[in-house]
Design an enzyme around this catalytic site. Structure first.
Site, PDB file in Angstrom:
ATOM      1  N   ARG A 171       0.900  -1.163   0.000  1.00 54.15           N
ATOM      2  CA  ARG A 171       0.000   0.000   0.000  1.00 54.15           C
ATOM      3  C   ARG A 171       0.924   1.195   0.000  1.00 54.15           C
ATOM      4  O   ARG A 171       1.636   1.455   0.952  1.00 54.15           O
ATOM      5  CB  ARG A 171      -0.887  -0.032   1.253  1.00 54.15           C
ATOM      6  CG  ARG A 171      -1.693   1.248   1.496  1.00 54.15           C
ATOM      7  CD  ARG A 171      -2.727   1.462   0.418  1.00 54.15           C
ATOM      8  NE  ARG A 171      -3.638   2.550   0.786  1.00 54.15           N
ATOM      9  CZ  ARG A 171      -3.502   3.815   0.401  1.00 54.15           C
ATOM     10  NH1 ARG A 171      -2.469   4.160  -0.361  1.00 54.15           N
ATOM     11  NH2 ARG A 171      -4.374   4.726   0.774  1.00 54.15           N
ATOM     12  N   HIS A 174       2.041   7.153   1.701  1.00 54.09           N
ATOM     13  CA  HIS A 174       0.928   8.103   1.669  1.00 54.09           C
ATOM     14  C   HIS A 174       0.747   8.734   3.048  1.00 54.09           C
ATOM     15  O   HIS A 174       1.414   8.366   4.007  1.00 54.09           O
ATOM     16  CB  HIS A 174      -0.358   7.384   1.255  1.00 54.09           C
ATOM     17  CG  HIS A 174      -0.826   6.357   2.249  1.00 54.09           C
ATOM     18  ND1 HIS A 174      -0.228   5.111   2.378  1.00 54.09           N
ATOM     19  CD2 HIS A 174      -1.830   6.379   3.178  1.00 54.09           C
ATOM     20  CE1 HIS A 174      -0.837   4.417   3.332  1.00 54.09           C
ATOM     21  NE2 HIS A 174      -1.809   5.166   3.832  1.00 54.09           N
ATOM     22  N   HIS A 176      -2.658  11.006   5.476  1.00 54.63           N
ATOM     23  CA  HIS A 176      -4.074  11.380   5.529  1.00 54.63           C
ATOM     24  C   HIS A 176      -4.267  12.666   6.326  1.00 54.63           C
ATOM     25  O   HIS A 176      -3.416  13.048   7.130  1.00 54.63           O
ATOM     26  CB  HIS A 176      -4.914  10.297   6.227  1.00 54.63           C
ATOM     27  CG  HIS A 176      -4.677   8.912   5.752  1.00 54.63           C
ATOM     28  ND1 HIS A 176      -5.182   8.428   4.576  1.00 54.63           N
ATOM     29  CD2 HIS A 176      -3.999   7.868   6.320  1.00 54.63           C
ATOM     30  CE1 HIS A 176      -4.835   7.162   4.424  1.00 54.63           C
ATOM     31  NE2 HIS A 176      -4.112   6.796   5.468  1.00 54.63           N
ATOM     32  N   GLU A 180      -4.980   7.328  11.554  1.00 55.44           N
ATOM     33  CA  GLU A 180      -5.274   5.967  11.104  1.00 55.44           C
ATOM     34  C   GLU A 180      -4.913   4.984  12.210  1.00 55.44           C
ATOM     35  O   GLU A 180      -3.780   4.944  12.667  1.00 55.44           O
ATOM     36  CB  GLU A 180      -4.469   5.647   9.844  1.00 55.44           C
ATOM     37  CG  GLU A 180      -4.580   4.188   9.386  1.00 55.44           C
ATOM     38  CD  GLU A 180      -3.719   3.897   8.158  1.00 55.44           C
ATOM     39  OE1 GLU A 180      -3.904   4.585   7.142  1.00 55.44           O
ATOM     40  OE2 GLU A 180      -2.843   3.005   8.241  1.00 55.44           O
ATOM     41  N   HIS A 219       3.300   7.193   5.811  1.00 49.20           N
ATOM     42  CA  HIS A 219       3.536   5.797   6.161  1.00 49.20           C
ATOM     43  C   HIS A 219       3.293   4.904   4.951  1.00 49.20           C
ATOM     44  O   HIS A 219       2.747   5.329   3.932  1.00 49.20           O
ATOM     45  CB  HIS A 219       2.642   5.365   7.325  1.00 49.20           C
ATOM     46  CG  HIS A 219       1.183   5.654   7.136  1.00 49.20           C
ATOM     47  ND1 HIS A 219       0.646   6.915   7.335  1.00 49.20           N
ATOM     48  CD2 HIS A 219       0.135   4.864   6.776  1.00 49.20           C
ATOM     49  CE1 HIS A 219      -0.654   6.889   7.101  1.00 49.20           C
ATOM     50  NE2 HIS A 219      -0.997   5.650   6.748  1.00 49.20           N
ATOM     51  N   GLU A 244     -10.976   6.588   1.341  1.00 48.33           N
ATOM     52  CA  GLU A 244      -9.675   6.159   0.831  1.00 48.33           C
ATOM     53  C   GLU A 244      -9.335   6.860  -0.476  1.00 48.33           C
ATOM     54  O   GLU A 244      -8.172   6.964  -0.854  1.00 48.33           O
ATOM     55  CB  GLU A 244      -9.676   4.645   0.612  1.00 48.33           C
ATOM     56  CG  GLU A 244      -9.253   3.837   1.829  1.00 48.33           C
ATOM     57  CD  GLU A 244      -7.779   3.981   2.142  1.00 48.33           C
ATOM     58  OE1 GLU A 244      -6.929   3.547   1.350  1.00 48.33           O
ATOM     59  OE2 GLU A 244      -7.470   4.547   3.205  1.00 48.33           O
ATOM     60  N   HIS A 354     -25.096  -0.848  28.882  1.00 46.81           N
ATOM     61  CA  HIS A 354     -24.176   0.228  29.226  1.00 46.81           C
ATOM     62  C   HIS A 354     -24.299   1.351  28.203  1.00 46.81           C
ATOM     63  O   HIS A 354     -25.053   1.238  27.235  1.00 46.81           O
ATOM     64  CB  HIS A 354     -22.729  -0.293  29.241  1.00 46.81           C
ATOM     65  CG  HIS A 354     -22.210  -0.667  27.883  1.00 46.81           C
ATOM     66  ND1 HIS A 354     -22.604  -1.824  27.221  1.00 46.81           N
ATOM     67  CD2 HIS A 354     -21.343  -0.041  27.037  1.00 46.81           C
ATOM     68  CE1 HIS A 354     -22.001  -1.893  26.053  1.00 46.81           C
ATOM     69  NE2 HIS A 354     -21.247  -0.821  25.904  1.00 46.81           N
ATOM     70  N   HIS A 356     -21.666   4.923  26.596  1.00 44.26           N
ATOM     71  CA  HIS A 356     -20.393   5.639  26.625  1.00 44.26           C
ATOM     72  C   HIS A 356     -20.701   7.131  26.725  1.00 44.26           C
ATOM     73  O   HIS A 356     -21.428   7.674  25.887  1.00 44.26           O
ATOM     74  CB  HIS A 356     -19.566   5.295  25.396  1.00 44.26           C
ATOM     75  CG  HIS A 356     -19.326   3.821  25.272  1.00 44.26           C
ATOM     76  ND1 HIS A 356     -18.322   3.164  25.950  1.00 44.26           N
ATOM     77  CD2 HIS A 356     -20.006   2.867  24.589  1.00 44.26           C
ATOM     78  CE1 HIS A 356     -18.389   1.871  25.684  1.00 44.26           C
ATOM     79  NE2 HIS A 356     -19.403   1.662  24.864  1.00 44.26           N
ATOM     80  N   GLU A 361     -19.497   4.821  19.369  1.00 41.57           N
ATOM     81  CA  GLU A 361     -18.873   3.503  19.299  1.00 41.57           C
ATOM     82  C   GLU A 361     -18.986   2.951  17.876  1.00 41.57           C
ATOM     83  O   GLU A 361     -20.069   2.914  17.298  1.00 41.57           O
ATOM     84  CB  GLU A 361     -19.569   2.551  20.277  1.00 41.57           C
ATOM     85  CG  GLU A 361     -19.064   1.120  20.229  1.00 41.57           C
ATOM     86  CD  GLU A 361     -19.748   0.222  21.244  1.00 41.57           C
ATOM     87  OE1 GLU A 361     -19.912  -0.983  20.966  1.00 41.57           O
ATOM     88  OE2 GLU A 361     -20.135   0.732  22.320  1.00 41.57           O
ATOM     89  N   HIS A 400     -27.157   0.522  25.255  1.00 39.39           N
ATOM     90  CA  HIS A 400     -27.125  -0.638  24.366  1.00 39.39           C
ATOM     91  C   HIS A 400     -26.514  -1.841  25.066  1.00 39.39           C
ATOM     92  O   HIS A 400     -25.981  -1.744  26.171  1.00 39.39           O
ATOM     93  CB  HIS A 400     -26.338  -0.329  23.082  1.00 39.39           C
ATOM     94  CG  HIS A 400     -24.916   0.086  23.321  1.00 39.39           C
ATOM     95  ND1 HIS A 400     -24.570   1.349  23.761  1.00 39.39           N
ATOM     96  CD2 HIS A 400     -23.736  -0.583  23.185  1.00 39.39           C
ATOM     97  CE1 HIS A 400     -23.264   1.446  23.887  1.00 39.39           C
ATOM     98  NE2 HIS A 400     -22.735   0.272  23.544  1.00 39.39           N
TER      99      HIS A 400
END
Length: 469
Positions: A171, A174, A176, A180, A219, A244, A354, A356, A361, A400
């Site tokens: 890959r 590149h 971003h 990542e 990377h 991407e 529970h 967050h 999530e 959830h």
């Protein structure tokens, strides 16, 4: 004694009958409602096996003084992918058969959409996306498919990519605009980077291991030959609209810079660039990479904060129902915007109820089948079913659970756009507020309240009782 008109009680009975799908249970449940209203001033009433006792102060009253009890009728998924029967849009007395065209394979994977639990209500946006429905970008040497807000519109804070590299494939170099974070599903991947101080870093990561690159840090990713099939990994980005297709690629930049500028920058003749690709490579074949020890030595040294983490070597916490382990910046210091937990659930077990407090999530299901009900407040709740390769999304603060509905181990990731992992357990919350409050709200007996866990369970093993009475 509080008096209720015949008309008012009839209205209550009709509302309960609508909520309860099984006719045999409707009568019993309706009778319980009438009995509870007739005995509001009594000192004690019974709901199923739970005793309701006024608090010692005498100021707390049963919640049924204002609303009826919940239905105790089970709401299990009505079929699964292996079911040979024809799924129907029916649950108890509700719904009707399907007489028009239908996609049985999709329906069997999503029983709680065609025949949802009666506890679902209102509207919750779609929270499921199978990576198998994503458009796949095929390259010589591998492929990549993604999930972002194009397919889960309310997944605003994270997006994911499932990427595959054949042995030796690359890959390309590149960077971003976003961070990542990666989890290796299979095989071994070699990652490289150079930080803003000119320090370099090269490492190999295997199944269950992680890497993280902050925004703007360049990377590359390359499959080693340790597995003849190469490697496959999951990438998570801290922005829901990530694509991407918007990556900053080395070859793309070179192809869009005048050759004389390249020559001037590198202080070399223009002919040096005769074999630079005219467009991006993205994923392309390569030879097996040299070991990390063969990397060039930088005068600035090697990066002091590792960009990878050997998560596979971390011993999971074993509890009744499965295992879990958590990773965030307290242990993986470079990972400032992504935290995660890796969970295995045995058949019938659940990731406890529970939520967050501040972060959405993002889920990825690796093995097995699961069920999630998302409570979005104000009577809005919806249930979704997940299989291996599916992405799930649950906005911050929404209550959830995750239930293993299959007969094999459910293995999945919970990923968060945050530096530190945090959740709040329903059972733990109820255990740590004054018992009289819990009793007044839910009618639990003092004996039952005393058994609530004062430390988080995280996972809960299969129930020994499935009775509705």
């Amino acid at each position: 004694m509080i008096k209720f008109s015949t008309c008012y009680i009839a209205l209550l009975l009709s509302s309960v009958a609508f909520a309860a799908p099984a006719s045999s249970s409707i009568t019993a449940h309706s009778s319980a409602v009438v009995a509870s209203f007739a005995a509001v001033s009594a000192t004690k009433s019974t709901v199923g096996s739970a005793s309701v006792v006024p608090s010692s102060t005498g100021s707390a009253a049963s919640s049924t003084a204002t609303v009826p009890y919940i239905s105790l009728n089970p709401n299990y998924p009505l079929w699964d992918s292996s079911d040979t029967s024809e799924p129907q849009a029916e649950r108890g007395s509700l719904g009707a058969t399907v007489i028009g065209p239908t996609d049985d394979a999709t329906v069997k994977q999503n029983p709680d959409l065609l025949a949802p639990p009666t506890t679902d209500g209102g509207s919750v946006p779609n929270a499921k996306w199978p990576m198998s429905l994503s458009h796949n970008r095929l390259q010589t040497g591998g492929w990549a498919r993604q999930q972002n807000t194009d397919v889960i519109p309310f997944a605003a804070n994270m997006a994911g990519v499932d990427m595959r590299l054949e042995s030796g494939a690359i890959r390309e170099l590149h960077w971003h605009k976003t961070a990542e974070w990666a989890y290796v599903l299979k095989g071994t991947t070699q990652v490289t980077t150079v930080d803003p101080m000119g320090q370099n870093y090269v490492a190999n990561v295997g199944p269950g291991d992680l890497w993280y690159f902050p925004p703007g840090v360049p990377h590359s990713l390359q499959a080693t030959n340790e597995d003849p099939d190469g490697t496959e990994f999951l990438l998570v980005f801290d922005s829901g609209d990530f694509s991407e297709d918007d990556t900053f690629l080395l070859t793309d930049w070179m192809a869009h810079t005048p050759a004389e500028v390249l020559a001037k920058n590198f202080q070399t003749p223009i002919s040096t660039f005769a074999e630079v690709p005219a467009k991006e490579l993205y994923i392309f074949p390569g030879q097996n990479p040299l070991p990390p020890s063969a990397a060039p030595i930088s005068p600035a040294g090697t990066a002091t904060t590792p960009y990878t983490y050997n998560f596979s070597s971390v011993a999971p916490t074993q509890v009744n129902g499965g295992t879990y382990k958590i990773i965030d910046s307290t242990t993986f210091a470079i990972s400032k915007t992504i935290a995660a937990s890796e969970i295995t659930l045995e058949p019938g077990a659940i990731r406890e109820l529970h939520w967050h407090p501040t972060q959405d999530e993002w889920n990825f299901f690796i093995n097995g089948t699961g069920r999630v009900t998302i409570f979005a407040s104000s009577g809005n709740a919806r249930t979704f079913d997940y299989q291996a390769g599916d992405v799930g999304y649950i906005p911050a603060t929404m209550g959830h659970y995750v239930e293993n509905t299959g007969n094999t181990t459910l293995h999945f990731l919970e990923v968060f756009n945050t530096a530190q992992y945090a959740d709040i357990s329903l059972s733990n919350w109820l255990a740590l507020v004054p018992p009289a409050l819990v009793e007044a709200h839910l009618g639990f007996s003092p004996e039952f309240i005393s058994t609530l866990p004062k430390t988080k369970q995280v996972l809960v093993g299969p129930s020994n009782s499935t009775s509705s009475t």
